[in-house]
Scaffold this motif. Structure first.
Motif, mmCIF file in Angstrom:
data_model
loop_
_atom_site.group_PDB
_atom_site.id
_atom_site.type_symbol
_atom_site.label_atom_id
_atom_site.label_comp_id
_atom_site.label_asym_id
_atom_site.label_seq_id
_atom_site.Cartn_x
_atom_site.Cartn_y
_atom_site.Cartn_z
ATOM 1 N N PHE A 48 0.852 -1.192 0.000
ATOM 2 C CA PHE A 48 0.000 0.000 0.000
ATOM 3 C C PHE A 48 0.880 1.231 0.000
ATOM 4 O O PHE A 48 2.007 1.217 0.477
ATOM 5 C CB PHE A 48 -0.936 0.034 1.212
ATOM 6 N N GLN A 49 0.345 2.274 -0.602
ATOM 7 C CA GLN A 49 1.045 3.554 -0.591
ATOM 8 C C GLN A 49 0.061 4.626 -0.150
ATOM 9 O O GLN A 49 0.205 5.184 0.918
ATOM 10 C CB GLN A 49 1.628 3.871 -1.961
ATOM 11 N N CYS A 50 -0.970 4.850 -0.968
ATOM 12 C CA CYS A 50 -1.942 5.878 -0.576
ATOM 13 C C CYS A 50 -2.861 5.351 0.527
ATOM 14 O O CYS A 50 -3.283 6.096 1.386
ATOM 15 C CB CYS A 50 -2.771 6.319 -1.774
ATOM 16 N N GLY A 51 -3.199 4.077 0.449
ATOM 17 C CA GLY A 51 -4.071 3.480 1.444
ATOM 18 C C GLY A 51 -5.544 3.527 1.092
ATOM 19 O O GLY A 51 -6.341 2.791 1.664
ATOM 20 N N TYR A 52 -5.924 4.382 0.151
ATOM 21 C CA TYR A 52 -7.348 4.486 -0.189
ATOM 22 C C TYR A 52 -7.882 3.183 -0.773
ATOM 23 O O TYR A 52 -9.014 2.797 -0.517
ATOM 24 C CB TYR A 52 -7.583 5.630 -1.188
ATOM 25 N N CYS A 53 -7.087 2.536 -1.577
ATOM 26 C CA CYS A 53 -7.565 1.333 -2.251
ATOM 27 C C CYS A 53 -7.332 0.077 -1.417
ATOM 28 O O CYS A 53 -7.806 -1.000 -1.777
ATOM 29 C CB CYS A 53 -6.850 1.183 -3.601
ATOM 30 N N LEU A 84 -8.313 -0.862 -8.676
ATOM 31 C CA LEU A 84 -7.219 -0.119 -9.293
ATOM 32 C C LEU A 84 -6.286 0.467 -8.249
ATOM 33 O O LEU A 84 -6.722 0.999 -7.242
ATOM 34 C CB LEU A 84 -7.772 1.011 -10.153
ATOM 35 N N CYS A 85 -4.995 0.344 -8.523
ATOM 36 C CA CYS A 85 -3.968 1.052 -7.751
ATOM 37 C C CYS A 85 -3.267 1.956 -8.737
ATOM 38 O O CYS A 85 -2.701 1.497 -9.714
ATOM 39 C CB CYS A 85 -2.980 0.065 -7.133
ATOM 40 N N ARG A 86 -3.332 3.241 -8.494
ATOM 41 C CA ARG A 86 -2.747 4.202 -9.430
ATOM 42 C C ARG A 86 -1.393 4.707 -8.965
ATOM 43 O O ARG A 86 -0.844 5.633 -9.534
ATOM 44 C CB ARG A 86 -3.712 5.372 -9.628
ATOM 45 N N CYS A 87 -0.870 4.126 -7.926
ATOM 46 C CA CYS A 87 0.440 4.577 -7.457
ATOM 47 C C CYS A 87 1.466 3.471 -7.673
ATOM 48 O O CYS A 87 1.290 2.618 -8.535
ATOM 49 C CB CYS A 87 0.349 5.000 -5.995
ATOM 50 N N ALA A 89 2.377 0.976 -5.706
ATOM 51 C CA ALA A 89 2.289 -0.203 -4.841
ATOM 52 C C ALA A 89 1.778 -1.445 -5.558
ATOM 53 O O ALA A 89 1.764 -2.519 -4.969
ATOM 54 C CB ALA A 89 1.383 0.100 -3.641
HETATM 55 S S1 FES Z 1 -1.958 1.940 -2.728
HETATM 56 FE FE1 FES Z 1 -3.802 2.999 -3.129
HETATM 57 S S2 FES Z 1 -3.739 3.512 -5.253
HETATM 58 FE FE2 FES Z 1 -1.936 2.408 -4.858
#
Ligand code: FES
Length: 104
Positions: A48-53, A84-87, A89
């Protein structure tokens, strides 16, 4: 989330559609302090990076493995394509799902 053991997109599911059904969200996946193996794998692989997904990725990953759709990288990518992961991770998410698939 899972509804009666099947994954659904919570953002596309009206509450009334889940009435009387077994609903499992990310909050219900762990058993007390004991994380689900998919949650452990996401931590291990930094999935995970953003955590939203992340909640959706983990819930979908659990179902994908249970369905037998994570036998190869390509298969897991295809069957997880609704999440979808847009970052950066995504490779780590795939590694976590594939690791859990290898142990089930
Ligand atoms: S970890 Fe949430 S979009 Fe990649």
């Amino acid at each position: 989330m899972h509804v009666d053991g099947r994954r659904v997109n919570s953002c596309l599911t009206l509450a009334v559609m889940a009435q009387g059904k077994q609903v499992t969200t990310i909050e219900g996946l762990a058993k007390g302090e004991e994380l689900h193996p998919m949650q452990e794998a996401f931590l291990k692989h930094d999935g995970f990076q953003c955590g939203y997904c992340t909640p959706g990725q983990i819930m979908s990953g659990v179902a994908c493995v249970k369905e037998g759709h994570a036998g190869t990288d390509d298969q897991a990518r295809e069957w997880m394509s609704g999440n979808l992961c847009r970052c950066g991770a995504y490779p780590n998410i795939l590694a976590a799902v594939r690791e859990v698939a290898g142990h089930s």
